[in-house]
Design an enzyme around this catalytic site. Sequence first.
Site, mmCIF file in Angstrom:
data_model
loop_
_atom_site.group_PDB
_atom_site.id
_atom_site.type_symbol
_atom_site.label_atom_id
_atom_site.label_comp_id
_atom_site.label_asym_id
_atom_site.label_seq_id
_atom_site.Cartn_x
_atom_site.Cartn_y
_atom_site.Cartn_z
ATOM 1 N N VAL A 142 16.372 21.714 -18.249
ATOM 2 C CA VAL A 142 17.808 21.931 -18.433
ATOM 3 C C VAL A 142 18.122 21.912 -19.931
ATOM 4 O O VAL A 142 17.301 21.511 -20.756
ATOM 5 C CB VAL A 142 18.651 20.897 -17.661
ATOM 6 C CG1 VAL A 142 18.539 21.129 -16.173
ATOM 7 C CG2 VAL A 142 18.236 19.480 -18.015
ATOM 8 N N THR A 143 19.334 22.308 -20.292
ATOM 9 C CA THR A 143 19.670 22.656 -21.669
ATOM 10 C C THR A 143 19.590 21.496 -22.652
ATOM 11 O O THR A 143 18.897 21.576 -23.674
ATOM 12 C CB THR A 143 21.071 23.284 -21.719
ATOM 13 O OG1 THR A 143 21.063 24.493 -20.967
ATOM 14 C CG2 THR A 143 21.498 23.571 -23.143
ATOM 15 N N PHE A 144 20.318 20.431 -22.410
ATOM 16 C CA PHE A 144 20.411 19.375 -23.414
ATOM 17 C C PHE A 144 19.068 18.681 -23.671
ATOM 18 O O PHE A 144 18.681 18.498 -24.829
ATOM 19 C CB PHE A 144 21.496 18.376 -23.026
ATOM 20 C CG PHE A 144 22.831 18.690 -23.638
ATOM 21 C CD1 PHE A 144 23.507 17.759 -24.412
ATOM 22 C CD2 PHE A 144 23.425 19.936 -23.449
ATOM 23 C CE1 PHE A 144 24.742 18.052 -24.985
ATOM 24 C CE2 PHE A 144 24.643 20.239 -24.012
ATOM 25 C CZ PHE A 144 25.310 19.292 -24.787
#
Length: 726
Positions: free
Chosen positions: A259-261
């Site tokens: 996922v992004t973070f």
Amino acid sequence: MPLIDREKKALLSTDQYDDDAPDVESSRRSIEARVEEEDESVDGRTSNEIAERDREVLEDDYEGEELIPESQRRVIKGLFGGAGNSDDRTTRKESTRKDRRERRDGRRSKRRKRLEGESELMYEMEEGGRLTPSSEEEEPRESVGSSEADLKRLGDVRKQKSARRKLIFRRMAIHLAIILLFAVLLYAAYRASKSTKVSTKATQALLSNGSAFFPPTTILVSLDGFRADFLQRGLTPTLNSFIAEGISPLYMLPSFPSVTFPNHYTMATGMYPEAHGIVGNTFWDTDFEEEFYYTHPKSAKQPKWWGGEPLWVTAENQGVRSAIHMWPGSEAHIGGIEPAHVDKYNGSEVLEHKVKKVLQYIDLPGQEHEEFSSMRINEQRPQLVLAYVPVVDTHGHKYGPNSTEIRQTIKNVDDMLKKLFEGLQARNLTQLVNVVVVSDHGMATTDVTRLMQLEDLVDTSKIEHTDGWPLYGLRPKNIKDLESLYNQVKENTKDNPNVEIYLRDKNMPERYHFSNNDRIAPLWIVPKAGWAIVKKDEFDVQEALKNGDVYHPRGLHGYDHEHPLMRAIFVARGPAFPHKPNSRVEVFQNTEVYNIVCDSIGLSPAPNNGTLRLPLKPIGLHSDPETPKLDTPDDPPTHTLTPVESAAAEAAAGAASSALAEATKEASELLSDQSPVATETQAADDGSEKNRINKWWQWLADKLDHAKDWAKGVFGSKGKGHTDSG
């Protein structure tokens, strides 16, 4: 010379006496010298002390006179008129001598006492003791309390001691300053040696583009959600040319969870999520008793969440200016160090503006400017630029990774990179500035048939917190229930091969590097790519199948980081990458990005989990015949429906078919009304009829879109579910 003078001279000459006889003239001179010495020491003495001293001198002189032979004394006394009865004189003389001896002995005793008192006084003064007698002494010291000379000497001694102390302190300060200066020089030499060592990895000399001088400079661009196989769709001529000019692996692996973070911060620190602490887009911290949520600024922008040392902190700590354009974590004041330039997140920012921002940073005054050193840091040209581009991820969630809309988005991003490269070329910087393009993860298509209801898997009444998504981390209210909850989920998913159940401290796969942090929930449900777990209050799976609802988002990520649908990209070009064009390196994980970027501008990396260092070691070219080709992974297959789900699907399909037939009929009637034999009245009302036609055609297009969805196995026109991305 007169006779009397010659006689006197002869009498007073030393050669008239024995060898042992004292010289009267020298005696006289000695007396005068002692008197002069006493006169010089009068200052600070009382009249009684002066008189007493004079008597001592005279008596000492008389005592010296006794050493003169009797015959000579008679001559001297005769010369000076010393007449009188000899017996009387002898008696008086003996009495006088006795008195003198007694007085002399008394004076000597007093002198001894006085000297002893002065010695004791000096001892007390040296030891920091009292200057007046204590009440315990039998009698006070008169020499201290009454003698002005002693007080003067005491003051002189104090001044001398104070001067000695000041001198000692001054010398100590000088020695300490020398030691500190030596330590500073040693540290500077150490840093210089380290800088020299790093400079062998990346050229440190200033390079000129004809109008300015550039130290090693790197631009790092992240295309969020850009799946590696998007390069195979014929939509990215700029990126494909960039690969042909630079160096890259077939793809880059993200970190788990994908996922992004967590992944953007992994690229910025070189650390696994378990190491830097951002273990998901959302998670619970047991120490803070708080939840981290990536879209909540009050939470995500607090430095307490962010461990490790990101690129901009490493750069600023080593005197290298940095500019950060919307990179996750850059607004969190990590380590108390701020980037020289930072742009706050703006999800609606157009791509052209991102290009302008990056080029504006490159156009700032550099080290060649006369006033560079006196400028504020936010006025200086950065050597490190990080730019975040979220649009591919946003549209991948909204429309799906295989939609028509995402194709246009991929083209737009490629055009953005083209404008960036053209801007660098116009500034004659193509060969001077390093450019690295990465992505954080891929994307998988979702489907209502690939959803699992959380309430069907576990007793949610025993769960206190849920972390993550589309995978789920579970925190039981009572840790004693952990084992029973694990067994419950295992039992409820035993017939579903599309989900894995893990205990953080027991059977979490080692390759995930996802266990050594208390922020990681103790129990995890990890679905296969394309599957998702949903809560009933967010999306009721049975109701959705019955009503023909569409699940949103249409694309998801966060799965096993090694799954083909999660593959990311890494491409680099510039003076720090002196390799053959189109060079290929082995596939690596994004924990290596931090070291690579640090080396490209001569930074000394902080401790991290990466192992690769520049120069990279190519294993061939992408154009080599034996080079494997990047495959295009298929979406996960549609789940086989149960009888209940099939009945719901058929009912929804029938409703869609009826709606399509009705739309077709109404459209046909509308078109038949617009025949060439239309009346003049109809012609006069042509404007309103056109609007009506456009309205109906739009309605028909909507119906056809729904029909297309049904053809793909998606039932209905309504959408529910998660709307978050990342």
